[in-house]
Design a protein around this motif. Structure first.
Motif, short mmCIF file in Angstrom:
data_model
loop_
_atom_site.label_atom_id
_atom_site.label_comp_id
_atom_site.label_asym_id
_atom_site.label_seq_id
_atom_site.Cartn_x
_atom_site.Cartn_y
_atom_site.Cartn_z
N MET A 1 1.25 -1.44 -0.27
CA MET A 1 -0.24 -0.01 0.11
C MET A 1 1.02 1.21 0.00
O MET A 1 1.41 1.44 1.09
CB MET A 1 -1.04 0.04 1.73
CG MET A 1 -1.71 1.32 1.31
SD MET A 1 -3.33 1.37 2.66
CE MET A 1 -3.52 0.33 2.56
N SER A 2 1.14 2.10 -0.75
CA SER A 2 2.16 3.10 -1.57
C SER A 2 1.41 4.52 -0.67
O SER A 2 2.66 5.11 -0.42
CB SER A 2 2.33 3.03 -2.83
OG SER A 2 1.21 3.44 -3.94
N LEU A 3 0.02 3.93 -1.06
CA LEU A 3 -0.65 5.46 -0.39
C LEU A 3 -1.21 5.67 0.94
O LEU A 3 -1.87 3.86 0.85
CB LEU A 3 -1.53 6.23 -1.10
CG LEU A 3 -0.32 7.10 -2.70
CD1 LEU A 3 -1.13 7.72 -3.43
CD2 LEU A 3 0.53 7.87 -1.81
N ALA A 21 7.59 2.19 5.79
CA ALA A 21 7.93 1.25 6.31
C ALA A 21 6.82 0.17 6.22
O ALA A 21 5.69 1.05 6.60
CB ALA A 21 8.32 0.64 7.83
N GLU A 22 6.55 -1.15 5.95
CA GLU A 22 5.55 -1.39 5.81
C GLU A 22 6.02 -3.52 5.96
O GLU A 22 6.28 -3.74 6.28
CB GLU A 22 5.18 -1.80 4.57
CG GLU A 22 3.46 -2.02 3.83
CD GLU A 22 3.07 -2.02 3.00
OE1 GLU A 22 2.10 -3.13 2.76
OE2 GLU A 22 3.71 -1.92 2.42
N ILE A 27 1.85 -0.06 8.59
CA ILE A 27 2.37 1.08 7.64
C ILE A 27 2.73 2.20 8.54
O ILE A 27 1.62 2.64 8.90
CB ILE A 27 1.54 1.03 6.47
CG1 ILE A 27 1.18 -0.24 5.71
CG2 ILE A 27 2.26 1.66 5.52
CD1 ILE A 27 0.03 -0.66 5.62
N VAL A 28 4.18 2.77 8.10
CA VAL A 28 4.46 4.39 8.28
C VAL A 28 4.52 5.09 6.86
O VAL A 28 5.21 4.53 6.62
CB VAL A 28 5.54 3.95 9.59
CG1 VAL A 28 5.83 5.16 10.01
CG2 VAL A 28 5.21 3.08 10.61
N TRP A 29 3.43 6.26 7.34
CA TRP A 29 4.21 6.98 6.15
C TRP A 29 4.22 8.38 6.66
O TRP A 29 4.50 8.80 7.94
CB TRP A 29 2.78 7.96 5.37
CG TRP A 29 2.64 6.51 4.57
CD1 TRP A 29 2.99 6.38 3.93
CD2 TRP A 29 1.59 5.75 4.47
NE1 TRP A 29 1.72 5.41 2.70
CE2 TRP A 29 0.76 4.98 3.85
CE3 TRP A 29 0.43 5.51 5.66
CZ2 TRP A 29 0.23 3.69 3.70
CZ3 TRP A 29 -0.37 4.44 6.13
CH2 TRP A 29 -0.76 4.08 4.65
N ARG A 30 5.33 8.99 5.94
CA ARG A 30 6.34 10.44 6.50
C ARG A 30 5.03 11.26 6.22
O ARG A 30 4.86 11.21 5.15
CB ARG A 30 7.80 11.28 6.17
CG ARG A 30 7.58 12.73 6.71
CD ARG A 30 9.21 12.45 6.67
NE ARG A 30 9.86 12.00 5.36
CZ ARG A 30 10.99 11.84 5.12
NH1 ARG A 30 11.93 12.37 5.70
NH2 ARG A 30 11.71 11.89 4.38
N VAL A 31 4.10 12.39 6.61
CA VAL A 31 3.09 12.99 5.89
C VAL A 31 3.45 15.09 6.19
O VAL A 31 4.61 14.96 7.05
CB VAL A 31 2.32 12.40 6.99
CG1 VAL A 31 1.63 11.62 6.16
CG2 VAL A 31 2.28 12.93 8.43
N LEU A 41 3.04 9.02 10.36
CA LEU A 41 1.19 8.58 10.37
C LEU A 41 1.35 6.60 9.90
O LEU A 41 1.98 6.23 9.55
CB LEU A 41 0.07 8.94 8.89
CG LEU A 41 -0.92 8.27 9.34
CD1 LEU A 41 -1.83 8.10 9.81
CD2 LEU A 41 -1.26 8.32 7.72
N LYS A 42 0.96 5.70 11.04
CA LYS A 42 0.85 4.44 11.29
C LYS A 42 -0.34 4.15 11.23
O LYS A 42 -1.09 4.72 12.46
CB LYS A 42 1.53 3.80 13.13
CG LYS A 42 2.44 3.28 13.13
CD LYS A 42 2.93 2.37 14.05
CE LYS A 42 3.01 0.90 13.51
NZ LYS A 42 4.74 0.98 14.93
N TYR A 43 -0.80 3.64 10.79
CA TYR A 43 -1.89 3.46 9.75
C TYR A 43 -1.20 1.60 10.68
O TYR A 43 -1.21 0.57 10.27
CB TYR A 43 -2.42 3.03 8.59
CG TYR A 43 -3.46 1.62 8.22
CD1 TYR A 43 -4.54 2.86 9.15
CD2 TYR A 43 -3.13 1.68 7.18
CE1 TYR A 43 -5.71 2.14 8.55
CE2 TYR A 43 -4.64 0.93 6.31
CZ TYR A 43 -6.06 1.93 7.58
OH TYR A 43 -6.69 0.48 6.41
N TYR A 44 -2.55 0.75 11.37
CA TYR A 44 -3.13 -0.83 11.27
C TYR A 44 -4.47 -1.58 10.12
O TYR A 44 -5.56 -1.12 10.72
CB TYR A 44 -3.19 -1.03 12.55
CG TYR A 44 -2.03 -0.71 13.79
CD1 TYR A 44 -1.09 -1.25 14.02
CD2 TYR A 44 -2.10 1.33 13.77
CE1 TYR A 44 -0.70 -0.55 15.40
CE2 TYR A 44 -1.42 1.66 14.96
CZ TYR A 44 -0.54 0.36 15.45
OH TYR A 44 0.74 1.38 16.45
#
Length: 274
Positions: A1-3, A21-22, A27-31, A41-44
């Motif tokens: 998941m790139s976005l 990172a995934e 999944i972690v994004w710099r935002v 942003l860390k999404y589960y």
């Protein structure tokens, strides 16, 4: 998941996601926040944080006193301060371990000084309970198991004060930012102070010879015990118990960990203050 999901960005007012990172869990994004500052942003994807829930509760209570700040969260995601800089582990591997050890102790002292509430955090007694029924083969590992049992008994008798702990404080979980040292990846535990730096005895990663040096073990037991407000003997006993727990989790009695365990037991046998 790139976005990240679009609604996730809208929910927190974020933009310009960059995948960092995934893993199977998150999944972690710099935002970028509305203020223009960067955040993580860390999404589960599972819809819940699982065993990381207690760690986030701890970080929220600390409110940035030596740890990453939590800006916002929901059931499946969290927005945290973006930590820019090398970890203490990286600094240890490139510039020497002793300075990194000192930095680790400073962070632990700051976290203890925050004196946050331990209510609702996962109990150290609960995560260590499987050690009672574990079957180990090596003699030194069985010897360490008796020490772990004694630590558990003392805790369950209420002989040791239970406080809020980061729960996985070691060199690679601390970033040296321009604003100072910041811990992250907390487990959020409630237990004795001596547990806080127990896992750090087998770190930094890649510095096994340093960690297994008898003088290093003794120095750590004395200095880190002072930070935790306990004697060196008590600090080392908890380090032995935590190493044993890590071996149980990994499902193996690895030669490197057994060698470290033997050295820790030798230091303990020679006598330490407290």
């Amino acid at each position: 998941m790139s976005l990240p999901p679009t609604d996730l960005l809208h929910r927190f007012g974020l933009s310009a996601p960059e995948l960092i990172a995934e893993t199977a869990r998150a999944i972690v994004w710099r935002v970028r926040q509305k203020t223009g500052t960067q955040a993580a942003l860390k999404y589960y994807p599972a819809g819940h944080m699982g065993n990381e829930t207690s760690g986030l509760a701890y970080l929220e209570r600390v409110e940035g006193a030596g740890a990453v700040r939590v800006f916002a969260r929901s059931s499946d995601s969290v927005v945290m301060e973006w930590l820019q800089g090398p970890s203490l582990g990286e600094l240890a591997r490139t510039q020497g371990e002793k300075t990194a050890d000192h930095g680790l102790a400073k962070v632990a002292a700051r976290l203890f000084a925050a004196e946050v509430c331990a209510d609702g955090l996962l109990s150290v007694a609960e995560i260590m309970a499987p050690l009672r029924d574990a079957c180990f083969t090596a003699p030194e590992v069985r010897e360490a198991q008796s020490i772990a049992w004694a630590c558990l008994d003392k805790m369950q008798r209420g002989a040791a004060e239970s406080v809020a702990l980061h729960g996985d404080l070691h060199h690679d979980n601390i970033i040296h930012t321009a604003q100072g040292l910041r811990a992250f990846d907390a487990k959020g535990l409630a237990g004795p102070r001596a547990y806080e730096l127990a896992n750090a005895f087998r770190h930094p990663r890649g510095c096994h010879a340093f960690a297994a040096d008898a003088q290093v073990i003794r120095h750590r037991a004395i200095t880190w015990g002072r930070v935790a407000g306990c004697g060196a003997k008590e600090q080392l006993r908890w380090a032995i118990a935590k190493l044993l727990l890590s071996m149980l989790w990994s499902g193996q009695e690895a030669p490197q960990e057994r060698a470290l365990l033997r050295q820790m037991l030798r230091v303990a046998e020679k006598g330490l203050p407290g």
